[in-house]
Write a protein that holds these residues in place. Sequence first.
Motif, mmCIF file in Angstrom:
data_model
loop_
_atom_site.group_PDB
_atom_site.id
_atom_site.type_symbol
_atom_site.label_atom_id
_atom_site.label_comp_id
_atom_site.label_asym_id
_atom_site.label_seq_id
_atom_site.Cartn_x
_atom_site.Cartn_y
_atom_site.Cartn_z
ATOM 1 N N TYR A 157 0.811 -1.217 0.000
ATOM 2 C CA TYR A 157 0.000 0.000 0.000
ATOM 3 C C TYR A 157 0.847 1.271 0.000
ATOM 4 N N ALA A 158 2.133 1.187 0.319
ATOM 5 C CA ALA A 158 2.912 2.374 0.692
ATOM 6 C C ALA A 158 3.129 3.353 -0.456
ATOM 7 N N LEU A 159 3.273 4.618 -0.076
ATOM 8 C CA LEU A 159 3.684 5.644 -1.025
ATOM 9 C C LEU A 159 5.209 5.678 -0.976
ATOM 10 N N ILE A 160 5.821 5.344 -2.098
ATOM 11 C CA ILE A 160 7.288 5.229 -2.133
ATOM 12 C C ILE A 160 7.831 6.170 -3.205
ATOM 13 N N PRO A 161 8.529 7.222 -2.812
ATOM 14 C CA PRO A 161 9.048 8.129 -3.851
ATOM 15 C C PRO A 161 10.264 7.574 -4.583
ATOM 16 N N SER A 162 10.345 7.948 -5.845
ATOM 17 C CA SER A 162 11.575 7.728 -6.602
ATOM 18 C C SER A 162 12.352 9.025 -6.423
ATOM 19 N N GLY A 205 13.633 3.752 -10.613
ATOM 20 C CA GLY A 205 12.957 3.686 -9.311
ATOM 21 C C GLY A 205 11.477 3.378 -9.501
ATOM 22 N N LEU A 206 10.852 4.051 -10.474
ATOM 23 C CA LEU A 206 9.425 3.805 -10.741
ATOM 24 C C LEU A 206 9.222 2.365 -11.208
ATOM 25 N N LYS A 207 10.106 1.917 -12.091
ATOM 26 C CA LYS A 207 9.956 0.546 -12.622
ATOM 27 C C LYS A 207 10.227 -0.506 -11.558
ATOM 28 N N SER A 208 10.864 -0.105 -10.460
ATOM 29 C CA SER A 208 11.163 -1.051 -9.381
ATOM 30 C C SER A 208 10.116 -1.017 -8.278
ATOM 31 N N GLY A 209 9.071 -0.191 -8.452
ATOM 32 C CA GLY A 209 7.987 -0.217 -7.463
ATOM 33 C C GLY A 209 7.636 1.121 -6.836
ATOM 34 N N ALA A 210 8.403 2.187 -7.135
ATOM 35 C CA ALA A 210 8.079 3.501 -6.556
ATOM 36 C C ALA A 210 6.855 4.094 -7.255
#
Length: 345
Positions: A262-267, A282-287
């Motif tokens: 669920y987390a909000l993870i910034p790139s 970073g986005l492609k890895s889940g951010a």
Amino acid sequence: MKNLIYDLKINKNLKDDELIELLETDIYDDKLHMAADEIRRMNYKDEVYIRGLIEFTNYCKNDCYYCGIRKSNIKSERYRLSKKDILKCCENGYKLGYRTFVLQGGEDPYYTDDLICEIVSEINKSYSDCAITLSIGEKSFESYKRYFDSGARRFLLRHETADDEHYSKLHPDSMSLDNRKRCLFDLKKIGYQVGSGFMVGSPYQTTQNLVADLRFLQELKPDMIGIGPYINHKDTPFSGKENGTLELTLKLVSILRLMFPYALIPSTTALGTISPLGRELGLKSGANVVMPNLSPVETRKKYDLYENKICTGEEAAECRGCLERRVEIAGYRIVTNIGDVKKHA
Ligand code: SAM
Ligand code: FES
């Protein structure tokens, strides 16, 4: 052989020795990133939330050994933004579609609680459809409560490292991990959406330390998790220490996505600084969050936490446009809503 990635995806957890194996070998990386992307798309589709970052002061009373704006760095050119300057950044940001403003700074006593509350309530009054995030360090329960009552709803405070011994290698004796943790739990108690996190590859960090970081996050259950590589700054006691790597940071972004779907993870900007395509990766890895800069161009270079920080020469509108293109090329889509965390699983 046990399928670590499958287990992490299904159980949102692994044993310590399994996490260490995942962190120390690179054979799993591609599959790990793909699994993380699948989970981020299940929860957040292809949406990327944007946060307008306003770096409003680079004065700091602390002396963290890694940080370029630590108080003992006499070479740092100090600046402060006035309430009027900050509101101007918000006005500019609002026109560009931002619905979250992140006020970040060193721990600067010039901004008394009264002044912070005044700034927060004015932003709140003028932009009632926006979320206000503070990232201004360690304060008392009462101070955090006053900011909340003035309209702040989110707070970012990285724990930096969850290991006491490692913490004491990164900070002077005047700072403690216990107080950092106390702050984070106070913030949760008050009702903030809380963000924590750590630097990857900070000096003296071990894989065991990273496992302790993940365990602490499991205990805290934050809404937002910000991680970025440690990057050297020559005017700090850590001058010349090696930077954290792109690969380990991306691996941790993916592990975090699988552990905290669920987390909000910034790139982060730091990811974009160590590699030209760092934020896209970073986005492609889940951010699923990016935080473009809304600070005035004149002050950007002075908020130099580390060397060669990107995006210090562009106007806010240029940053917004640049990120929009980068996010699209990576296969995602910027959305301009308030971007609250989805319900915790
Ligand atoms: N004073 C606030 C606080 O302590 O949370 C916010 C500002 S602080 C500069 C924001 C974050 O920058 C820190 O939590 C730290 O993780 C990161 N940071 C500082 N120096 C860094 C460096 N050399 N490399 C990478 N990140 C760094
Ligand atoms: Fe205070 Fe870095 S030492 S913000």
